[in-house]
Scaffold this motif. Structure first.
Motif, PDB file in Angstrom:
ATOM      1  N   TYR A   5     -38.633  14.226  -3.866  1.00  0.00           N
ATOM      2  CA  TYR A   5     -39.682  13.352  -3.732  1.00  0.00           C
ATOM      3  C   TYR A   5     -41.105  14.219  -4.079  1.00  0.00           C
ATOM      4  O   TYR A   5     -41.519  15.076  -3.912  1.00  0.00           O
TER       5      TYR A   5
ATOM      6  N   LEU B 287     -44.880  18.635   7.436  1.00  0.00           N
ATOM      7  CA  LEU B 287     -44.627  17.191   8.293  1.00  0.00           C
ATOM      8  C   LEU B 287     -45.568  17.441   9.277  1.00  0.00           C
ATOM      9  O   LEU B 287     -46.127  18.426  10.056  1.00  0.00           O
TER      10      LEU B 287
ATOM     11  N   ILE C 296     -41.891   8.604   8.309  1.00  0.00           N
ATOM     12  CA  ILE C 296     -40.549   8.579   8.657  1.00  0.00           C
ATOM     13  C   ILE C 296     -40.334   7.974   9.918  1.00  0.00           C
ATOM     14  O   ILE C 296     -41.140   8.508  11.109  1.00  0.00           O
TER      15      ILE C 296
ATOM     16  N   VAL D 166     -44.716  12.925   6.486  1.00  0.00           N
ATOM     17  CA  VAL D 166     -44.315  13.924   5.165  1.00  0.00           C
ATOM     18  C   VAL D 166     -45.286  14.033   4.171  1.00  0.00           C
ATOM     19  O   VAL D 166     -45.502  12.957   3.416  1.00  0.00           O
TER      20      VAL D 166
ATOM     21  N   LEU E 160     -34.999  15.042   0.507  1.00  0.00           N
ATOM     22  CA  LEU E 160     -35.368  16.260   1.112  1.00  0.00           C
ATOM     23  C   LEU E 160     -34.342  16.901   2.176  1.00  0.00           C
ATOM     24  O   LEU E 160     -33.519  16.050   2.755  1.00  0.00           O
TER      25      LEU E 160
ATOM     26  N   TRP F 281     -34.238  20.136   5.106  1.00  0.00           N
ATOM     27  CA  TRP F 281     -35.039  21.309   5.875  1.00  0.00           C
ATOM     28  C   TRP F 281     -35.447  22.508   5.030  1.00  0.00           C
ATOM     29  O   TRP F 281     -36.645  22.823   5.430  1.00  0.00           O
TER      30      TRP F 281
ATOM     31  N   VAL G  41     -39.199  21.890   3.837  1.00  0.00           N
ATOM     32  CA  VAL G  41     -40.287  21.882   4.763  1.00  0.00           C
ATOM     33  C   VAL G  41     -41.117  23.128   4.887  1.00  0.00           C
ATOM     34  O   VAL G  41     -40.289  24.153   5.314  1.00  0.00           O
TER      35      VAL G  41
ATOM     36  N   LEU H  50     -35.627  12.650   6.210  1.00  0.00           N
ATOM     37  CA  LEU H  50     -35.840  13.538   5.179  1.00  0.00           C
ATOM     38  C   LEU H  50     -34.903  13.339   4.041  1.00  0.00           C
ATOM     39  O   LEU H  50     -35.148  13.102   2.865  1.00  0.00           O
ATOM     40  N   ARG H  51     -33.480  13.138   4.251  1.00  0.00           N
ATOM     41  CA  ARG H  51     -32.700  13.114   3.317  1.00  0.00           C
ATOM     42  C   ARG H  51     -32.801  11.879   2.560  1.00  0.00           C
ATOM     43  O   ARG H  51     -32.433  11.688   1.341  1.00  0.00           O
TER      44      ARG H  51
ATOM     45  N   THR I 252     -34.226  14.445  10.277  1.00  0.00           N
ATOM     46  CA  THR I 252     -33.148  14.910   9.308  1.00  0.00           C
ATOM     47  C   THR I 252     -32.631  13.646   8.205  1.00  0.00           C
ATOM     48  O   THR I 252     -32.789  13.827   7.117  1.00  0.00           O
TER      49      THR I 252
END
Ligand SMILES: [Zn+2]
Length: 316
Positions: free
Chosen positions: A3, A35, A11, A26, A56, A58, A61, A51-52, A48
């Motif tokens: 990203y 975040l 999100i 994000v 992305l 963790w 971040v 993000l995936r 989570t």
């Protein structure tokens, strides 16, 4: 990390399985993302997964920017800060104290939610002191190539801050610009104990002075009509505070005042074009009984200070 855009992404935390209620922003930065408001730990699987969905994980971040510490915005902060040492947590200094020692915050939330705490919010862990980055407003943060200004924006909560990303001119305003979910008009979330209408109106001026091209609301997402939004929200905040004042003046008992308020709130949202399903989503972001409790407390504190005559004056 895939990203690489400049604009903030949304999100959807699918709070209690419902889309469009709680959003995490994000914000891309050099080598990762920041975040804004990670939400409650009950929503961590959805965060989570979200993000995936944009490539992305963790370790990408670089930090958490909290607008305030209410559980729907910040409940997962301790879980994340403990799981990922070195992930900084930016938060107003008053909020930082409560995140380091959450007993009082948990006790006050338990007064509102009782047995429903775990189902709604999941666990709430302390943020390790070395992860906390206390703010007071006025800071110009330089975070991994991203210039982010911080403003103190009380009104909804005494420790509320807002963030302005200079690159995209997006203001991340938490609950300071109200709740606006798909299919319903904007309205004010006014939970106890901090509501302060005059401070809140001043905070709207602070946000408008940034000249944002977009507002990011936790409930829910980005809107690119900031001037119109803030003007409407200002009106609706004053109208709600005025309606609460008038209802208090009738002198009914608490139970009947709450019921009357819930009806007023629904009628108001419907009258302004809100659809029934959207009004239900809106209520899960900002329970109407809490809206009443916060506004009633605001007026009762003013009566204590200045006498019953204030119930015949404008809200701010
Ligand atoms: Zn909220």
């Amino acid at each position: 990390m895939h990203y690489t855009g400049r604009m903030a992404r949304t999100i959807d935390l699918h709070f209690l399985g419902t889309p469009g209620v709680i959003a995490t922003a994000v914000v891309p930065c050099d080598g990762g993302v920041l975040l804004v408001d990670p939400g409650p730990s009950s929503c961590l699987p959805a965060l989570t997964e979200g993000l995936r969905g944009i490539g992305l994980a963790w370790p990408d971040v670089r930090g958490l920017l909290l607008t305030h510490i209410h559980l729907d915005h910040a409940g997962a902060s301790g879980t994340l800060a403990q799981r990922w040492p070195g992930m900084p947590v930016y938060v107003h200094a008053i909020g930082a104290r409560h995140l380091a020692q959450p007993e009082r915050l948990v006790a006050s939330a338990t007064r509102l939610y009782g047995d429903d705490m775990a189902r709604l919010w999941g666990e709430f862990l302390a943020v390790p002191a070395d992860a906390l980055r206390p703010l007071t407003g006025g800071e110009a943060l330089a975070l991994h190539g991203r210039a982010i200004d911080v403003a103190y924006t009380p009104g909804h909560a005494v420790h509320h801050v807002s963030y302005f990303d200079r690159t995209t001119r997006t203001a991340f305003v938490g609950d300071t610009a109200g709740v606006r979910v798909e299919g319903a008009p904007v309205f004010a979330a006014t939970p106890p104990p901090d509501i302060d209408i005059a401070a809140w109106l001043a905070s709207l001026d602070t946000i408008a002075a940034w000249g944002p091209s977009s507002l990011f609301l936790t409930h829910f997402g980005a809107y690119d009509d900031p001037d119109r939004h803030v003007a409407q929200f200002r009106d609706t905040l004053v109208q709600a505070a005025t309606a609460a004042r008038d209802l208090l003046r009738t002198g009914g008992d608490d139970a009947s005042l709450v019921t009357q308020w819930q009806a007023w709130q629904r009628d108001d949202l419907r009258a302004r074009g809100g659809l029934d399903a959207a009004i239900r989503s809106a209520e899960s972001a900002a329970p109407f009984d809490q809206i009443w409790q916060g506004l009633a407390r605001y007026w009762r504190k003013r009566v204590e200070k200045d006498g019953p005559g204030v119930l015949h004056t404008p809200p701010a």
